[in-house]
Design an enzyme around this catalytic site. Structure first.
Site, PDB file in Angstrom:
ATOM      1  N   PRO A   2      50.084  35.317  33.418  1.00  0.00           N
ATOM      2  CA  PRO A   2      51.524  35.562  33.442  1.00  0.00           C
ATOM      3  C   PRO A   2      52.023  35.638  34.884  1.00  0.00           C
ATOM      4  O   PRO A   2      51.454  36.358  35.710  1.00  0.00           O
ATOM      5  CB  PRO A   2      51.658  36.919  32.732  1.00  0.00           C
ATOM      6  N   GLU A   3      53.048  34.863  35.200  1.00  0.00           N
ATOM      7  CA  GLU A   3      53.613  34.854  36.538  1.00  0.00           C
ATOM      8  C   GLU A   3      54.941  35.608  36.525  1.00  0.00           C
ATOM      9  O   GLU A   3      55.313  36.211  35.522  1.00  0.00           O
ATOM     10  CB  GLU A   3      53.788  33.413  37.010  1.00  0.00           C
ATOM     11  N   HIS A  89      40.897  44.578  21.725  1.00  0.00           N
ATOM     12  CA  HIS A  89      41.474  44.152  23.005  1.00  0.00           C
ATOM     13  C   HIS A  89      42.766  44.898  23.340  1.00  0.00           C
ATOM     14  O   HIS A  89      43.478  44.511  24.255  1.00  0.00           O
ATOM     15  CB  HIS A  89      41.749  42.648  22.983  1.00  0.00           C
ATOM     16  N   ARG A 107      40.757  39.917  28.520  1.00  0.00           N
ATOM     17  CA  ARG A 107      39.862  39.788  29.671  1.00  0.00           C
ATOM     18  C   ARG A 107      39.805  41.045  30.531  1.00  0.00           C
ATOM     19  O   ARG A 107      38.987  41.146  31.451  1.00  0.00           O
ATOM     20  CB  ARG A 107      40.270  38.574  30.516  1.00  0.00           C
ATOM     21  N   ARG A 151      52.810  29.919  59.221  1.00  0.00           N
ATOM     22  CA  ARG A 151      51.677  29.558  58.386  1.00  0.00           C
ATOM     23  C   ARG A 151      51.302  28.088  58.555  1.00  0.00           C
ATOM     24  O   ARG A 151      52.147  27.196  58.419  1.00  0.00           O
ATOM     25  CB  ARG A 151      52.008  29.828  56.907  1.00  0.00           C
TER      26      ARG A 151
END
Length: 271
Positions: A2-3, A89, A107, A151
């Site tokens: 999920p972003e 879960h 997970r 960067r």
């Protein structure tokens, strides 16, 4: 994973419904990525004032302290008044007077962390180095360009790093770079101010569209009401390797950057 759009969609799907609730019980399942930081019973009786987001973290403001929630790689939240018994879960239940908030995470890379304040060392360790919020008022194009100038890495990698701008995940970085006409391998510091402005606008546009579409559901993401996202259906390049570009019909290409798949149009996107 999920972003930012998926986390924001999740927040919007339960924030109004849980605001003002009082915690009545806390159940912990198997250990998550980080320890809770408090005994579960210490949270009982606290009131939830509201739900904010910082990057990919959800912040539940309490009348004393706050909870930081991260969905990890495969986590999702549900908020409802009726639930079946917790499954194998389901690793965190926050029972309240208005319903139960449950974290489902196969997970177990997600986390729920209690801190005394947003300035606590534990909170600063997680949130202190995050970049500008791309959907917030502080996401300034000039400051964005200045950050890119420092960067030397490929622009796609810089977007994913999260220290210049936070929450632009893999799907949305590929999509924003396409809309800005920038090749994902271009060094960030090579971008001129006009190109950085285009990318700034593209990031805001892509993430905003994703939130409006309920995020992206590639495997199992759904919001706190169980609804799936639809943004993946309007992707211009992501997961479209070999298919014609929707603009120029050139076949979309894919490459690996930092163990992640990147998709781009070699005609529309320039170095």
């Amino acid at each position: 994973m999920p972003e930012l759009p998926e986390v924001e969609v999740t927040r919007l799907s339960f924030a109004d419904r849980i605001a003002g609730a009082t915690v009545t019980a806390v159940r912990m399942g198997k250990p998550l990525r980080w320890a809770l930081g408090a005994a579960p019973e210490e949270l009982v009786g606290r009131q939830i004032l509201g739900v904010r987001r910082r990057g990919k973290y959800l912040l539940l403001d309490l009348d004393r302290g706050l909870l930081l929630l991260h969905l990890g790689m495969s986590g999702s939240l549900r908020f409802d008044t009726q639930y079946p018994p917790a499954g194998p879960h389901d690793h965190f239940d926050l029972a309240t007077t208005l319903g139960l908030l449950r974290l489902h995470d196969p997970r177990r890379f997600g986390a729920v962390v209690h801190v005394t304040s947003a300035d606590a060392p534990e909170a600063l360790k997680l949130l202190g180095r995050l970049g500008m919020e791309p959907l917030g008022e502080d996401f300034d194009a000039i400051a964005f360009h200045a950050g890119l100038q420092r960067r030397a890495s490929p622009i796609k990698q810089v977007l994913l790093a999260g220290d210049v701008v936070v929450g632009v995940g893999n799907i949305y970085a590929s999509e924003a770079l396409f809309r800005a006409g920038i090749r994902p391998t271009t060094q960030a510091r090579r971008l001129s101010l006009p190109r950085a402005r285009k990318l700034h606008a593209a990031v805001r546009d892509v993430l905003g569209r994703a939130v409006q579409s309920g995020g992206s559901t590639l495997r199992d993401f759904s919001n706190a009401q169980g609804e799936h996202g639809l943004f993946q259906q309007q992707a211009m390049v992501y997961a479209r390797e070999g298919q014609p570009c929707r603009v120029c019909a050139t076949p979309i290409r894919a490459l690996r950057q930092g163990q992640r798949s990147t998709f781009f149009c070699p005609q529309c996107q320039k170095p």
